[in-house]
Write a protein that holds these residues in place. Structure first.
Motif, PDB file in Angstrom:
ATOM      1  N   TRP A 141       0.843  -1.192   0.000  1.00 29.37           N
ATOM      2  CA  TRP A 141       0.000   0.000   0.000  1.00 29.37           C
ATOM      3  C   TRP A 141       0.875   1.237   0.000  1.00 29.37           C
ATOM      4  O   TRP A 141       1.882   1.288   0.701  1.00 29.37           O
ATOM      5  N   TYR A 201      -2.991   2.289  10.306  1.00 30.00           N
ATOM      6  CA  TYR A 201      -3.696   1.530   9.272  1.00 30.00           C
ATOM      7  C   TYR A 201      -3.536   0.036   9.521  1.00 30.00           C
ATOM      8  O   TYR A 201      -2.564  -0.407  10.114  1.00 30.00           O
ATOM      9  N   SER A 220      -3.870  -3.594   7.162  1.00 28.23           N
ATOM     10  CA  SER A 220      -4.047  -4.181   5.843  1.00 28.23           C
ATOM     11  C   SER A 220      -4.549  -5.613   5.993  1.00 28.23           C
ATOM     12  O   SER A 220      -4.000  -6.386   6.772  1.00 28.23           O
ATOM     13  N   ALA A 236      -7.717  -7.103  -1.303  1.00 29.91           N
ATOM     14  CA  ALA A 236      -6.980  -6.367  -0.273  1.00 29.91           C
ATOM     15  C   ALA A 236      -7.829  -5.210   0.229  1.00 29.91           C
ATOM     16  O   ALA A 236      -8.507  -4.542  -0.555  1.00 29.91           O
ATOM     17  N   LEU A 289      -7.636  -1.802   2.961  1.00 34.94           N
ATOM     18  CA  LEU A 289      -6.881  -0.942   3.852  1.00 34.94           C
ATOM     19  C   LEU A 289      -7.885  -0.349   4.824  1.00 34.94           C
ATOM     20  O   LEU A 289      -8.822   0.334   4.419  1.00 34.94           O
ATOM     21  N   CYS A 319      -2.829   0.497  -4.205  1.00 32.22           N
ATOM     22  CA  CYS A 319      -2.590  -0.883  -3.773  1.00 32.22           C
ATOM     23  C   CYS A 319      -1.919  -1.579  -4.949  1.00 32.22           C
ATOM     24  O   CYS A 319      -2.453  -1.597  -6.062  1.00 32.22           O
TER      25      CYS A 319
END
Length: 77
Positions: A2, A17, A19, A35, A37, A60
Motif C-alpha cells: 500500500w 492503518y 491491511s 486487499a 486498507l 494498492c
C-alpha cells in the motif's frame, strides 16, 4: 503493498492503518486476491475516525510470479 502519495505505508504507519488480504479460490482452480486498507490502529486516539493526514492518493500494488497490477483511489476531505 500500500502507498499513500507515492510513499509505502508499511511498516512506517502501521499504527494508523491495518491491511487485510484475502485469497478466494473458485471451483475451477482460479483464485482472486482481495486487499483492504482499514483506517484503524492504536495511534488513532481512541477512535477509528479519519484524520486530516489520511487525505491523499492511495495505491494498492500486487506483484507475483504471474505479473503485477495496481488500483488507485483519491481520498479527499
Amino acid at each position: 503493498m500500500w502507498y499513500l502519495n507515492g510513499e509505502e505505508l508499511f511498516p512506517g504507519l502501521r499504527n494508523l492503518y491495518t491491511s487485510v488480504v484475502e485469497e478466494v479460490r473458485n471451483n475451477d482452480a482460479r483464485f482472486g486476491v482481495f486487499a483492504q486498507l482499514k483506517f484503524e490502529g492504536p495511534d488513532r486516539q481512541g477512535s477509528n475516525q479519519l484524520i486530516p493526514m489520511d487525505r491523499g492518493h492511495y495505491t494498492c500494488r500486487f506483484i507475483n510470479s504471474v505479473g503485477e497490477d495496481s488500483a488507485d483511489m483519491l481520498l479527499r476531505m
